[in-house]
Motif scaffolding. Structure first.
Motif, PDB file in Angstrom:
ATOM      1  N   ALA A 300      44.595  51.022  37.200  1.00  0.00           N
ATOM      2  CA  ALA A 300      44.246  49.640  36.864  1.00  0.00           C
ATOM      3  C   ALA A 300      43.504  48.982  38.025  1.00  0.00           C
ATOM      4  O   ALA A 300      42.544  48.220  37.816  1.00  0.00           O
ATOM      5  CB  ALA A 300      45.516  48.853  36.530  1.00  0.00           C
ATOM      6  N   LEU A 301      43.926  49.302  39.237  1.00  0.00           N
ATOM      7  CA  LEU A 301      43.260  48.757  40.428  1.00  0.00           C
ATOM      8  C   LEU A 301      41.827  49.297  40.531  1.00  0.00           C
ATOM      9  O   LEU A 301      40.905  48.552  40.878  1.00  0.00           O
ATOM     10  CB  LEU A 301      44.066  49.134  41.670  1.00  0.00           C
ATOM     11  CG  LEU A 301      44.083  48.135  42.833  1.00  0.00           C
ATOM     12  CD1 LEU A 301      44.682  46.808  42.394  1.00  0.00           C
ATOM     13  CD2 LEU A 301      44.881  48.714  43.998  1.00  0.00           C
ATOM     14  N   VAL A 302      41.655  50.579  40.229  1.00  0.00           N
ATOM     15  CA  VAL A 302      40.317  51.171  40.267  1.00  0.00           C
ATOM     16  C   VAL A 302      39.407  50.462  39.261  1.00  0.00           C
ATOM     17  O   VAL A 302      38.273  50.073  39.574  1.00  0.00           O
ATOM     18  CB  VAL A 302      40.371  52.683  39.962  1.00  0.00           C
ATOM     19  CG1 VAL A 302      38.953  53.260  39.878  1.00  0.00           C
ATOM     20  CG2 VAL A 302      41.175  53.425  41.031  1.00  0.00           C
ATOM     21  N   ARG A 303      39.902  50.280  38.040  1.00  0.00           N
ATOM     22  CA  ARG A 303      39.076  49.643  37.001  1.00  0.00           C
ATOM     23  C   ARG A 303      38.686  48.217  37.378  1.00  0.00           C
ATOM     24  O   ARG A 303      37.583  47.768  37.096  1.00  0.00           O
ATOM     25  CB  ARG A 303      39.843  49.644  35.673  1.00  0.00           C
ATOM     26  CG  ARG A 303      40.077  51.032  35.087  1.00  0.00           C
ATOM     27  CD  ARG A 303      40.682  50.956  33.699  1.00  0.00           C
ATOM     28  NE  ARG A 303      40.989  52.297  33.201  1.00  0.00           N
ATOM     29  CZ  ARG A 303      42.201  52.846  33.232  1.00  0.00           C
ATOM     30  NH1 ARG A 303      43.228  52.158  33.742  1.00  0.00           N
ATOM     31  NH2 ARG A 303      42.392  54.064  32.776  1.00  0.00           N
ATOM     32  N   GLU A 304      39.582  47.526  38.040  1.00  0.00           N
ATOM     33  CA  GLU A 304      39.332  46.120  38.362  1.00  0.00           C
ATOM     34  C   GLU A 304      38.422  45.947  39.571  1.00  0.00           C
ATOM     35  O   GLU A 304      37.606  45.019  39.614  1.00  0.00           O
ATOM     36  CB  GLU A 304      40.659  45.406  38.622  1.00  0.00           C
ATOM     37  CG  GLU A 304      40.505  43.919  38.932  1.00  0.00           C
ATOM     38  CD  GLU A 304      41.825  43.219  39.161  1.00  0.00           C
ATOM     39  OE1 GLU A 304      41.806  42.018  39.510  1.00  0.00           O
ATOM     40  OE2 GLU A 304      42.892  43.857  38.999  1.00  0.00           O
ATOM     41  N   HIS A 305      38.533  46.854  40.553  1.00  0.00           N
ATOM     42  CA  HIS A 305      37.873  46.604  41.843  1.00  0.00           C
ATOM     43  C   HIS A 305      36.741  47.567  42.185  1.00  0.00           C
ATOM     44  O   HIS A 305      35.850  47.189  42.947  1.00  0.00           O
ATOM     45  CB  HIS A 305      38.913  46.647  42.970  1.00  0.00           C
ATOM     46  CG  HIS A 305      39.900  45.531  42.918  1.00  0.00           C
ATOM     47  ND1 HIS A 305      39.689  44.319  43.543  1.00  0.00           N
ATOM     48  CD2 HIS A 305      41.115  45.436  42.296  1.00  0.00           C
ATOM     49  CE1 HIS A 305      40.734  43.531  43.320  1.00  0.00           C
ATOM     50  NE2 HIS A 305      41.614  44.180  42.567  1.00  0.00           N
ATOM     51  N   ALA A 306      36.763  48.798  41.713  1.00  0.00           N
ATOM     52  CA  ALA A 306      35.734  49.767  42.117  1.00  0.00           C
ATOM     53  C   ALA A 306      34.371  49.345  41.587  1.00  0.00           C
ATOM     54  O   ALA A 306      34.232  48.953  40.420  1.00  0.00           O
ATOM     55  CB  ALA A 306      36.081  51.162  41.617  1.00  0.00           C
ATOM     56  N   GLY A 307      33.380  49.431  42.454  1.00  0.00           N
ATOM     57  CA  GLY A 307      32.019  49.104  42.044  1.00  0.00           C
ATOM     58  C   GLY A 307      31.671  47.647  42.081  1.00  0.00           C
ATOM     59  O   GLY A 307      30.515  47.280  41.870  1.00  0.00           O
ATOM     60  N   THR A 308      32.623  46.781  42.402  1.00  0.00           N
ATOM     61  CA  THR A 308      32.312  45.333  42.377  1.00  0.00           C
ATOM     62  C   THR A 308      31.390  44.938  43.504  1.00  0.00           C
ATOM     63  O   THR A 308      30.575  44.029  43.344  1.00  0.00           O
ATOM     64  CB  THR A 308      33.608  44.504  42.469  1.00  0.00           C
ATOM     65  OG1 THR A 308      34.342  44.901  43.645  1.00  0.00           O
ATOM     66  CG2 THR A 308      34.498  44.736  41.246  1.00  0.00           C
ATOM     67  N   ALA A 309      31.482  45.636  44.639  1.00  0.00           N
ATOM     68  CA  ALA A 309      30.588  45.287  45.758  1.00  0.00           C
ATOM     69  C   ALA A 309      29.129  45.539  45.377  1.00  0.00           C
ATOM     70  O   ALA A 309      28.246  44.718  45.596  1.00  0.00           O
ATOM     71  CB  ALA A 309      30.944  46.103  47.000  1.00  0.00           C
TER      72      ALA A 309
END
Length: 315
Positions: A300-309
């Protein structure tokens, strides 16, 4: 932005791989990693006692294998974005190299096998040890370490430096430490990441040309002052030097902060690096991937935060 981080020696605990062996394919994967490292990882990760897995030649391969297994399980059968950065503390940097595509899993295990044996041999040459210095003023801490003829082996955070050197000098530091600081001797028989490891560095330098590194698929943040590794060749240079040079985890965290990290996952055996992040990277989301029960929260953390930068930059 999501970072995946990998712990170093000392994080291992008896039986910590036991929950993972229940997952499909894990025993087969551990068997392949064991063959590459020349050590029975399944037995040491599920049955061996604390004294056995404290041995550098056992602990280091076990930690790298555990991180590879945990990270592989995180993505297995999932359509998840890649992490935005990877980093590891000391031997954890070999785990990070496997996760970041710099080394194959087999080469990471071959390298850690040579590294761990070489460091164990260097450590056995004369009585040396390490101690954590917690608190105090950084300048005073470094001055006290130098005054006692020791070396700053790990710069873990603004509040923690690990000193290393001759055992009697570690004992003297404990008796006469810097003001407003606690000196905590560590159960480590070796002055890792200091000139005492020169022999291990030479052995690694001789072995490194047998490896076939690739350029990182994601940014790999090095223990060498937080340098962002951009080529496989540069990674090998840094990882060879690392055994006899300080681990600057504080600089790694500073680089993550500068990149705008919003979440961190620490692979098994987790807790040490997320604990430092709680104090140094306040406000970011944290997850420890210690057992398969931790997989869904981590995903869930990966889906929410990965790639946002990257998304923010494009916007």
């Amino acid at each position: 932005m999501l970072a995946i981080v990998c712990p170093g020696q000392g994080a291992q605990k008896p039986g910590f791989l036991s929950p993972w062996r229940e997952l499909p394919g894990v025993e087969e994967a551990l068997s392949a990693l064991s063959e590459a490292a020349g050590i029975d990882l399944l037995r040491h990760g599920t049955e061996s006692d604390a004294d056995t897995i404290r041995d550098t030649a056992v602990a280091q391969p076990l930690l790298v294998a555990a991180g590879i297994i945990a990270a592989s399980s995180l993505h297995q059968g999932q359509d998840l974005p890649a992490a935005d950065a990877v980093a590891g503390h000391s031997v954890g940097e070999l785990t990070a190299a496997a996760l970041g595509g710099v080394l194959s899993d087999e080469d990471a295990m071959r390298l850690v096998a040579v590294r761990s044996r070489a460091m164990a041999t260097a450590a056995a040459a004369e009585p040396t040890s390490m101690a954590a210095v917690v608190g105090g003023v950084r300048e005073d801490v470094l001055a006290a370490i130098e005054r006692h003829g020791l070396h700053p082996a790990n710069l873990n955070s603004a509040a923690q430096v690990v000193a290393a050197g001759a055992s009697e000098k570690i004992a003297a530091l404990a008796e006469d430490g810097p003001a407003k600081a606690r000196v905590i001797p560590l159960q480590v028989a070796g002055a890792f990441h200091t000139p005492y490891m020169a022999g291990a560095r030479e052995e690694l330098a001789g072995f490194a040309p047998t490896l076939q590194p690739s350029d990182p698929a994601v940014p790999l943040i090095s223990n060498a002052a937080g340098e962002v590794v951009t080529s496989g060749a540069r990674y090998l240079e840094l990882i060879v030097d690392q055994v006899a040079s300080p681990v600057d985890w504080e600089a790694c965290m500073a680089e993550l902060r500068a990149r705008g990290v919003t979440a961190m996952i620490e692979v098994a055996p987790a807790g040490t690096l997320t604990g430092l992040a709680k104090r140094e990277l306040k406000g970011i989301a944290l997850a420890n991937l210690n057992t398969p029960d931790d997989l869904e929260p981590a995903r869930a953390l990966v889906r929410e935060h990965a790639g946002t930068a990257a998304t923010d930059q494009e916007a």
